[in-house]
Design an enzyme around this catalytic site. Sequence first.
Site, mmCIF file in Angstrom:
data_model
loop_
_atom_site.group_PDB
_atom_site.id
_atom_site.type_symbol
_atom_site.label_atom_id
_atom_site.label_comp_id
_atom_site.label_asym_id
_atom_site.label_seq_id
_atom_site.Cartn_x
_atom_site.Cartn_y
_atom_site.Cartn_z
ATOM 1 N N GLU A 359 30.307 24.722 -46.083
ATOM 2 C CA GLU A 359 29.054 24.886 -45.336
ATOM 3 C C GLU A 359 28.956 26.278 -44.714
ATOM 4 O OE1 GLU A 359 26.923 22.781 -45.910
ATOM 5 O OE2 GLU A 359 28.172 21.125 -46.607
ATOM 6 N N TYR A 445 27.208 21.359 -58.244
ATOM 7 C CA TYR A 445 28.335 21.877 -57.469
ATOM 8 C C TYR A 445 29.512 22.242 -58.383
ATOM 9 C CZ TYR A 445 26.323 20.140 -53.024
ATOM 10 O OH TYR A 445 25.533 19.909 -51.924
#
Length: 510
Positions: A359, A445
């Site tokens: 993140e 991803y």
Amino acid sequence: MEVNVLIKIRYGRKLILLTMISCILLLSAVGAKLKMFQTVITTFYGEKLLNTKQINKYTIIADFDPVERILTGDENVTYTNNSSITFNALYFHLYPNAFKSEETAPFEKGEMQLAYPNGFEPGYIRINSIQNNREALNYVIMGMGDNILKVYLNKPLEPGKKISLNIDFSVKIPPSCGRFGYGENTINIANWYPILAVFDHKGWNLEPYYAIGDPFYSDIANYRVEISMPKEYILAHSGNCIKKESIDGKIRWTLEANKVRDFAIVASDKFKVIDDEIDGIKIYSYYFEDKFGDIALDTAKDAIKIFNQLYGEYPYKQFSVAASDFFVGGMEYPNLVFIDQSLYREETKKILEYVIAHETAHQWWYGIVGNDQVDEAWLDEGLTEYSTLLYYEKKYGAKKRDEIYKDFILKYYHAYTNTQQNKNSATYRSINQFKDAQEYQVLVYYRGAMFIKDLREKLGDELFFKILKVYFDKYKYKNANTENFIEVCEQISNQKLRENFRKWIRYEKE
């Protein structure tokens, strides 16, 4: 004698004239070279300074009712028409309206129990009025789940012109453990106000709040948010806290964030907070369990330092990691990330570190360099997932990086793809074209990171990291797309790489 004087005078005038002409030509040549040089710099590296006159501006004054869990707000937004066409209307996303019904709530069916552990209750946003210079404007709420606000302008907004709107609104926060909602520990206030849709080469981008991925796409803007909260609440937030004032039994927090894509807040009356500094940036960890608050802080510090060195400097003064009632792992917002508080445990601390590093990398890929997360989600997620591997490489060494790559990416990628009969390996596609969140995660991803890894191996470290630095510098505070990324890759490497993009992510130039 008179003739000689006349000749000298004429010669002197000619000399002066020739000197003037030479100076003009010289200045013109220098100017042309400077202009040409600036053109090269702009073409290759992008604009060095963002023209602040073109940045949209939001000023929001809000008050939170802790009993009804309602935010009442007044938003002033200044918008510049940076396009080449004239607008008769502006469009805003009303993301909270996705939470009005179970049918439109942005969760897959299998997630509803996790999202609403105490049962479904609606959340929403209501528009009470819209004005321009105290003149009421007509508007209509439209789209899937009433998630789009169309505001009709009283006079056309021509290219380069600005308009200022005042939007009076109220927001009901639902009992949802997602980006927008509250749980036992936190109130997650994200994607909560009317935010302008992006107008680009495709026109207005008006996609709904999909259940899969991060369906957001926004422009850089400057924010000033004044929010009044009960005294016992501590806020983790985008931007910087300018001041806190005690007013009418509440604390009014004045927050400012410049050149960011969004503005989010996590509020809790249970937060503990620790902080530290790295590279002149204040790092905050908001947590509930002492030991793991330190782990979160250290991970964020190390990640910020590593990505500063690899890509370019984090341009803001603070970064916050907030433990949250958030069941989806982690979520990025400018200067702030939400982290599932259930990861702050001994048995999941390895995952906690991975999620925080991931993140944090999003501050570069999505936050500073933006992209359309609906149609080209692979671009920020692929770079971010590979950046997470780089975090481990730079912090612990190549052996640890390879271990993480095997355990967190390859294992799950192969486990999924080996069981699929009808294989669609296209990574480059809109998030509404993935059948579920699992397929999205595996291809966007994992395969995205595998592609970036392959690109590094093909180009070598020197070219690879130069590409990422130039890409970051060129599209800082802008929105980029896959074509832009390819162009930088090919320019820096002096190689034809389109076939690699086609092979790995199924990208074809539109």
